[in-house]
Design an enzyme around this catalytic site. Sequence first.
Site, short mmCIF file in Angstrom:
data_model
loop_
_atom_site.label_atom_id
_atom_site.label_comp_id
_atom_site.label_asym_id
_atom_site.label_seq_id
_atom_site.Cartn_x
_atom_site.Cartn_y
_atom_site.Cartn_z
N LYS A 193 1.20 -0.94 -0.14
CA LYS A 193 -0.18 -0.06 0.19
C LYS A 193 0.78 1.26 0.40
O LYS A 193 0.84 2.04 -1.15
CB LYS A 193 -1.02 0.61 1.10
CG LYS A 193 -1.74 1.53 1.24
CD LYS A 193 -2.39 1.02 2.60
CE LYS A 193 -2.34 1.85 3.78
NZ LYS A 193 -2.04 3.53 4.73
N ASN A 194 2.05 1.15 0.52
CA ASN A 194 2.41 2.49 1.19
C ASN A 194 3.95 3.13 0.25
O ASN A 194 3.64 4.08 -0.07
CB ASN A 194 3.61 2.99 2.65
CG ASN A 194 2.09 2.84 3.66
OD1 ASN A 194 0.75 3.22 3.29
ND2 ASN A 194 2.50 2.93 4.57
N ASP A 232 3.49 0.71 11.78
CA ASP A 232 2.42 0.01 11.42
C ASP A 232 1.67 -1.52 12.19
O ASP A 232 0.89 -1.90 11.58
CB ASP A 232 2.51 0.04 9.74
CG ASP A 232 2.55 1.51 9.81
OD1 ASP A 232 1.91 2.08 10.81
OD2 ASP A 232 3.06 1.96 8.22
N ARG A 238 -9.13 -0.43 3.38
CA ARG A 238 -8.14 0.58 2.66
C ARG A 238 -7.23 0.55 2.81
O ARG A 238 -6.08 0.87 1.85
CB ARG A 238 -8.06 2.17 3.64
CG ARG A 238 -9.05 3.22 3.43
CD ARG A 238 -8.82 4.42 4.54
NE ARG A 238 -7.58 4.26 4.27
CZ ARG A 238 -6.73 4.98 5.21
NH1 ARG A 238 -7.28 4.76 6.85
NH2 ARG A 238 -5.51 5.04 5.46
N CYS A 282 -5.35 7.91 8.98
CA CYS A 282 -5.96 7.26 9.63
C CYS A 282 -5.60 8.18 11.45
O CYS A 282 -4.46 9.24 11.32
CB CYS A 282 -5.73 6.50 10.34
SG CYS A 282 -5.75 5.26 10.07
N ARG A 294 -0.39 14.63 13.11
CA ARG A 294 0.38 14.38 11.59
C ARG A 294 -0.06 16.14 11.13
O ARG A 294 -0.32 15.90 9.97
CB ARG A 294 -1.11 13.53 10.90
CG ARG A 294 -0.96 11.90 11.80
CD ARG A 294 -2.11 10.58 11.09
NE ARG A 294 -1.05 9.91 10.05
CZ ARG A 294 -1.05 9.31 9.48
NH1 ARG A 294 -2.68 8.80 9.40
NH2 ARG A 294 -0.30 8.22 8.02
N1 EPU Z 1 5.70 14.65 11.23
C1 EPU Z 1 5.57 16.02 11.17
N2 EPU Z 1 5.92 16.70 10.25
C2 EPU Z 1 5.74 16.24 8.89
C3 EPU Z 1 6.18 14.54 9.10
C4 EPU Z 1 5.61 13.64 10.13
O1 EPU Z 1 5.37 16.13 12.81
O2 EPU Z 1 5.98 17.07 8.43
C5 EPU Z 1 5.52 13.70 12.22
C6 EPU Z 1 3.88 12.74 12.48
O3 EPU Z 1 3.41 13.31 12.83
C7 EPU Z 1 4.61 11.49 13.06
C8 EPU Z 1 5.74 11.36 12.06
O4 EPU Z 1 6.49 12.39 12.21
O5 EPU Z 1 4.47 11.23 14.04
C9 EPU Z 1 5.56 10.14 10.93
O6 EPU Z 1 5.91 10.25 10.18
P1 EPU Z 1 6.10 10.09 8.65
O7 EPU Z 1 6.03 10.94 7.88
O8 EPU Z 1 7.00 9.53 8.47
O9 EPU Z 1 4.53 9.27 8.30
P2 EPU Z 1 3.75 9.50 7.32
O10 EPU Z 1 4.32 10.57 6.07
O11 EPU Z 1 2.71 9.99 7.16
C10 EPU Z 1 3.36 7.02 6.13
C11 EPU Z 1 2.88 6.13 6.45
C12 EPU Z 1 1.83 5.25 7.74
C13 EPU Z 1 3.60 4.92 8.52
C14 EPU Z 1 4.82 6.39 8.43
C15 EPU Z 1 5.84 5.88 9.46
C16 EPU Z 1 1.63 6.67 3.97
C17 EPU Z 1 0.62 6.61 3.28
N3 EPU Z 1 1.69 6.02 5.44
O12 EPU Z 1 3.15 7.97 6.68
O13 EPU Z 1 1.28 4.16 7.28
O14 EPU Z 1 2.79 4.78 9.89
O15 EPU Z 1 4.80 6.37 7.39
O16 EPU Z 1 6.37 4.54 8.69
O17 EPU Z 1 2.54 5.88 3.25
C18 EPU Z 1 -0.10 2.90 7.63
O18 EPU Z 1 -0.50 2.48 6.49
O19 EPU Z 1 -1.25 2.95 9.07
C19 EPU Z 1 0.11 4.22 8.13
C20 EPU Z 1 -0.35 5.44 9.03
#
Ligand code: EPU
Length: 417
Positions: free
Chosen positions: A22-23, A304, A396, A116, A121
């Site tokens: 997915k990701n 995750d 999803r 989610c 976030r």
């Molecule tokens: N963060 C910030 N500022 C930012 C970006 C992130 O403070 O600009 C913080 C977030 O609030 C969070 C942490 O950094 O506490 C992790 O965020 P990251 O940006 O690494 O995650 P993401 O890109 O929002 C993706 C996956 C998530 C997975 C995370 C970590 C996608 C669409 N989502 O999220 O997937 O948990 O990386 O590996 O790729 C899931 O699949 O269940 C899921 C939530």
Amino acid sequence: MKQILIEGGHILRGEIKVSGAKNSAVALVPASLLSDEVITIDNIPNISDIDALNDILTYLGAKVTREKEMMRIDATGISNRKIPEQISKKLRASYYFMGALLGKYRHVEMYFPGGCAIGTRPINLHLKAFELLGATIEEKDNLFIIHADRLKGNHIYFDFPSVGATINVLLAACKAEGKTVLENAAKEPEIVSVATFLNNMGAKITGAGTSTITIHGVQKLGRCFMEVIPDRIEAGTYIIAGALVGDKLRITNLIPEHIEALLSKLKEMHCPLKIGEDYVEISASNDIKATNIKTQGYPGFPTDLQQPITTLLTQAHGKSVLEETIYENRFQNVPYLNNMKADITIDNRKIYVKGPTKLSGQVVKATDLRAGACLILAGLKAEGKTVVTEVEHVLRGYENIIEKLENVGAKITLEEI
Ligand code: EPU
């Protein structure tokens, strides 16, 4: 509304084949529009997050065709329109349209992404990086207008190795002028896969998979074919199912090194498992041991899989401590597990799990994607019937979860209410 009904206690035998990640797929699909030619992606999972991205591409005027796991995207004739809030907020990964449209057109108008509810976030790191590349950002009532007369490479340091922000920088910087160096980048396999995809189109990216990534901007990106990597979180979820109720359950089409952190924890817990080149075979045992887990960015233990493995910790002898370092609100599964007779206490970012406890079937709610996976796993192990409500979250992210579990002996059905 959809719910899943599970009759617990059935042994799982046979094979579950892991789908495309997915990701990774949710980044490749928006990234396609950077190309000036037609893109083909194989092994696309059939999940509603992909449908939502498809809606955005189609709204922008791309021609998208899907046949089984193959997706062809022709974004050559798109118009760079404002992406409406209803479709931006359907999923987190809509934020990849920011990097892709900024890279291609130097202009994006879209709303804050969805996803989610597992913490605040924010997307400040994405926005800061766009600014360092020369963009200006206006934000009003959740609408972001990101514009750059010129995108110029720069040195970008992240305070935190964010997956989404790292990918967004790749998307914007691969068509910027000159060289971008990204420090403290995320190292997840999904990052490597996006960099490979862009390089196949003609981008010049090195260092993906390490914390320093260098991108030399190019003017044009062309045709490419790409296969989505296997979903390491889906693989991990089914491996945990095997540790709970499996009898030589074989999870195939996976890359063991992508789930090293999980496999080493399972070994530490004394779960009987065999690791092949592209599969893991796993059985349940009554003698598994408690362990301590702390979530981290790759190659650490993935956040995750934190909720799914909590179900297994309820069956381990002793007291396990699990610490969530990535999200501030990812324990919403815990009260429901406790309703099913687990013994878990929450203390800020840690949970303490005492085991083993006999789980019993209940009506529980999937508050988010991985919480839903955790509760489905609990339902497979529990005595009696479990109903997991609001499973749209689960659908999803897990392709054909009902069929995959049914095929190996689970008594599980999906109901529309
Ligand atoms: N963060 C910030 N500022 C930012 C970006 C992130 O403070 O600009 C913080 C977030 O609030 C969070 C942490 O950094 O506490 C992790 O965020 P990251 O940006 O690494 O995650 P993401 O890109 O929002 C993706 C996956 C998530 C997975 C995370 C970590 C996608 C669409 N989502 O999220 O997937 O948990 O990386 O590996 O790729 C899931 O699949 O269940 C899921 C939530």
